[in-house]
Design an enzyme around this catalytic site. Structure first.
Site, PDB file in Angstrom:
ATOM      1  CE  LYS A 183      -3.059  -3.095   0.388  1.00  0.00           C
ATOM      2  NZ  LYS A 183      -4.380  -3.493   0.069  1.00  0.00           N
TER       3      LYS A 183
HETATM    4  C1  LIG Z   1      -5.141  -4.709   0.745  1.00  0.00           C
HETATM    5  C2  LIG Z   1      -6.617  -4.591   0.685  1.00  0.00           C
HETATM    6  C3  LIG Z   1      -7.419  -4.959   1.763  1.00  0.00           C
HETATM    7  C4  LIG Z   1      -6.893  -5.683   2.975  1.00  0.00           C
HETATM    8  O1  LIG Z   1      -5.885  -5.046   3.661  1.00  0.00           O
HETATM    9  P1  LIG Z   1      -5.043  -5.872   4.771  1.00  0.00           P
HETATM   10  O2  LIG Z   1      -4.401  -4.795   5.578  1.00  0.00           O
HETATM   11  O3  LIG Z   1      -4.043  -6.694   4.001  1.00  0.00           O
HETATM   12  O4  LIG Z   1      -5.972  -6.681   5.546  1.00  0.00           O
HETATM   13  C5  LIG Z   1      -8.777  -4.725   1.682  1.00  0.00           C
HETATM   14  N1  LIG Z   1      -9.325  -4.183   0.592  1.00  0.00           N
HETATM   15  C6  LIG Z   1      -8.592  -3.837  -0.487  1.00  0.00           C
HETATM   16  C7  LIG Z   1      -9.268  -3.231  -1.666  1.00  0.00           C
HETATM   17  C8  LIG Z   1      -7.218  -4.053  -0.482  1.00  0.00           C
HETATM   18  O5  LIG Z   1      -6.497  -3.756  -1.565  1.00  0.00           O
END
Ligand SMILES: *Cc1c(COP(=O)(O)O)cnc(C)c1O
Length: 382
Positions: A183
């Site tokens: 992210k």
């Molecule tokens: C990465 C992601 C998540 C989950 O995030 P985590 O921190 O890995 O649990 C949820 N929704 C979307 C659209 C994502 O890209």
């Protein structure tokens, strides 16, 4: 051809951040503590939100939110199928039914128009996704949700730093952010829940730590009774201070990350304008700040997902990494077999699911890396 491999994503971690993590490790307090509180405050201030709860992941936040909204058997939750599987898994595990809204073919986001026909007496929650760093058209969705008395929970996993009509995502309403390493900012694994509803915040805070209402830090440092009682059964989704201190360092650099990502994305857009077969996403026309979490393109002329797979493998042979965000959830084995949705049910989702591909985009990339990607694409497409 490139001699070294260019991954599609790589976290940018500074020496100062590494030193800050080491300091926490030496401090004697490594789980939820002063750095978590400070990270919550920093993130809340950055977004100008009313309240923040740091969590072990966005998925954990989604689990707690479904619990807090009382989602269970017989309930329907509207969300896109072109999303990360975690949301739909949790809806399913709660015993509720995911109802998939189709997306705009070129922004990959749901809208009031695609959500509205799906509303039923059973609809208990709407979870739209801010996709790839762009902002959803929130106002009409919020209006639709409030007219129908249904809460809206924004999946903001891609949207740390994204702005919609002059305000940060999370400034109002309820939103969940992710700090997974791919992210826009990371703390290894982590998440943040922002909301403007004090009751909801309190419930999320309680549910993230055994349902106690206070966590170990509150109990030991803030002088509250160590005998805190379970107010309702909860989970164990608190963030560690080791992670939180990294999150604070990353947040301080988030705007510079986004500036760098924007520069790289603009270079991609300029060069891709010459390649007819490759269709980037269309940035939304309403006022927003795009955080450029992902640079997604579609192989316009591909007949199926196998051709996209060949394209990704050919790029890999040329030392260019790619990602896939996402294969539609309803097309994955478990959901294919249980939901049995007919092909063609979600036309824009399915068209994209077979043709999308994420190109390398991360702050430590150089403009020359973008040139390498484009040259490799040109070679692969001839
Ligand atoms: C990465 C992601 C998540 C989950 O995030 P985590 O921190 O890995 O649990 C949820 N929704 C979307 C659209 C994502 O890209």
């Amino acid at each position: 051809m490139r001699t070294d491999f260019l991954p599609f994503s790589k976290p940018s971690i500074s020496e100062a951040e590494i030193a800050a993590v080491a300091e926490v490790l030496r401090s004697g307090w490594i789980t939820t503590g002063p750095n978590c509180s400070a990270f919550e405050e920093d993130f809340q201030n950055y977004c100008r939100a009313a309240g923040a709860v740091a969590l072990s992941s966005a998925t954990a936040g989604m689990h707690l939110a479904l619990k807090a909204y009382g989602i269970g058997p017989g309930d329907e939750v509207i969300t896109p199928s072109l999303t990360w599987v975690s949301t739909v898994n949790l809806i399913t595990l709660a015993g509720a039914t995911p109802v998939f809204a189709d997306i705009d073919k070129d922004t990959l986001m749901v809208s009031a128009d695609t959500v509205s026909p799906l509303l039923s007496a059973r609809t208990k929650l709407i979870i739209p996704v801010h996709f790839a760093g762009a902002a959803l058209e929130l106002d009409p969705l919020r209006e639709l949700a409030s007219e129908n008395g249904i809460p809206l929970l924004e999946d903001a996993a891609h949207a740390a730093g994204t702005e919609y009509r002059g305000k940060k995502i999370g400034a109002s309403g309820s939103a969940i952010f992710s700090f997974h390493p791919i992210k826009n900012m990371t703390c290894g694994e982590g998440g943040m829940f922002l909301a403007d509803d004090a009751g909801l915040l309190e419930q999320i805070r309680r549910l993230k730590f055994h349902g106690l209402g206070v966590d170990a830090f509150d109990r030991n440092v803030q002088g509250r009774a160590p005998q805190a009682e379970v107010l309702e059964p909860g989970y164990k989704y608190n963030l560690t201070d080791i992670a939180a201190v990294l999150g604070r360092g990353q947040l301080a650099r988030l705007d510079s990350f986004i500036e760098r990502r924007t520069l790289l994305a603009e270079h991609y857009l300029e060069l891709l304008a010459e390649i007819d077969e490759i269709a980037p996403l269309r940035p939304p026309a309403y006022p927003q700040r795009h955080a450029w979490h992902l640079f997604i393109v579609r192989l316009k002329n591909a007949k199926n997902a196998a051709e996209r797979q060949d394209f990704m493998e050919a790029l890999k042979k040329r030392n260019i990494g790619t990602g896939l965000h996402f294969k539609a959830v309803h097309e994955q084995k478990f959901y294919r077999e249980t939901l049995k949705l007919k092909p063609g049910f979600l036309p824009a989702t399915e068209w994209n699911s077979a043709r999308i591909c994420s190109l390398p985009l991360f702050p430590d990339m150089e403009l020359g890396d973008v040139d390498d990607v484009i040259n490799a694409i040109k070679e692969v497409l001839v």
